[in-house]
Design a protein around this motif. Structure first.
Motif, PDB file in Angstrom:
ATOM      1  N   LEU A  85       0.863  -1.195   0.000  1.00 59.90           N
ATOM      2  CA  LEU A  85       0.000   0.000   0.000  1.00 59.90           C
ATOM      3  C   LEU A  85       0.890   1.232   0.000  1.00 59.90           C
ATOM      4  O   LEU A  85       1.653   1.459   0.956  1.00 59.90           O
ATOM      5  N   GLN A  88       2.171   5.741  -4.254  1.00 60.31           N
ATOM      6  CA  GLN A  88       2.789   5.692  -5.585  1.00 60.31           C
ATOM      7  C   GLN A  88       2.261   4.530  -6.424  1.00 60.31           C
ATOM      8  O   GLN A  88       2.696   4.312  -7.553  1.00 60.31           O
ATOM      9  N   GLU A 114       8.017   7.105   6.624  1.00 60.53           N
ATOM     10  CA  GLU A 114       8.449   7.541   5.289  1.00 60.53           C
ATOM     11  C   GLU A 114       8.145   6.494   4.223  1.00 60.53           C
ATOM     12  O   GLU A 114       8.251   6.757   3.031  1.00 60.53           O
ATOM     13  N   TYR A 134      -3.256  11.304  -2.635  1.00 60.90           N
ATOM     14  CA  TYR A 134      -3.015  12.103  -1.440  1.00 60.90           C
ATOM     15  C   TYR A 134      -2.231  11.222  -0.482  1.00 60.90           C
ATOM     16  O   TYR A 134      -2.202   9.993  -0.654  1.00 60.90           O
ATOM     17  N   LEU A 136      -1.587   9.759   3.225  1.00 59.06           N
ATOM     18  CA  LEU A 136      -2.051   9.494   4.590  1.00 59.06           C
ATOM     19  C   LEU A 136      -0.831   9.142   5.439  1.00 59.06           C
ATOM     20  O   LEU A 136       0.258   8.931   4.909  1.00 59.06           O
TER      21      LEU A 136
END
Ligand code: SAM
Length: 223
Positions: A85, A88, A114, A134, A136
């Motif tokens: 997940l 990108q 990161e 976006y 999270l």
């Protein structure tokens, strides 16, 4: 379907498993297993992440910690799909959900901070999926979004009060958006329910709904 999630926050999934549709299919059409990287990490003190090579902010999930977790559960990298997940990844759509729901076994890899050591995405995962453009703070919400969307498609997930088949993006609506819904009262603060829905004329209602669905879909693609 057997759905395995690897995470450092398995307790975050408690809410999801208590709600429909997931609660309705658990132990039946869906076996959901949660694995904590920390339980199998070969590193000391439950370490699973580390500083980035080359410097910079944030911690990176270590490839050896993820490999050890997959080894412990599957004896290596499994044959079935392993989804990392990441923002990108390939964008999640209803079509992708339907594709995933056809798998007998599926693994989701989640992380925080990161992100993944890139070798996890390249060598341990078969797919990378994003739930939207976006960022999270972690993969738990994306994993829960995917699990919920898959669960809705499994037998026994939806009660009689839910439609399931005629939804936005479904084949029944040619992949478009669903038409608007209304319920009682028929008038509230002067806001009236469209007359056609009160007419009792099912053919007219069906035609109106189809038209509304087309209009909404057209409007959305023009945005
Ligand atoms: C703060 S994000 C890391 C973002 C990464 N540094 C980047 O810029 O691409 C931490 C983790 O949350 C998850 N995540 C955040 N946004 C996501 C999204 N849109 N779809 C799927 N996973 C997401 C991923 O597991 C990601 O590694």
């Amino acid at each position: 379907m057997q759905l395995d999630v690897f995470t450092s926050l398995p307790h975050a999934f408690a809410w999801l498993t208590e709600q429909r549709p997931v609660a309705a299919v658990l132990g039946e059409a869906l076996e959901l297993r949660l694995f904590n990287y920390r339980d199998t990490t070969p590193l000391r003190a439950g370490q699973i992440d580390d500083d980035p090579y080359g410097g910079g902010a944030g911690m990176i999930l270590r490839v050896d910690a993820v490999a050890a977790a997959l080894d412990a559960v599957y004896g290596g990298v499994p044959q079935h799909r392993v989804v990392a997940l990441t923002p990108q990844g390939r964008q999640l759509t209803q079509r992708v959900v339907e594709e995933l729901a056809r798998e007998e076994r599926l693994t989701l890899l989640s992380t925080r901070f990161e992100g993944f050591d890139e070798r996890i995405v390249q060598h341990l995962a078969s797919d990378a999926i994003s739930i939207g453009p976006y960022v999270l703070s972690g993969g738990e919400l994306p994993a829960m979004a995917i699990i919920d969307a898959i669960a809705r498609l499994l037998p026994g997930a939806l009660g009689s009060e839910e439609s399931g088949l005629v939804e936005s993006f479904s084949a029944q609506l040619d992949g478009g958006l669903e038409y608007p819904h209304y319920t009682r009262p028929a008038v509230f603060r002067g806001w009236r329910v469209p007359d056609v829905l009160l007419s009792g004329d099912h053919a007219r209602i069906a035609a109106w709904r189809q038209e509304q669905s087309r209009e909404r879909t057209k409007l959305q693609s023009a945005r």
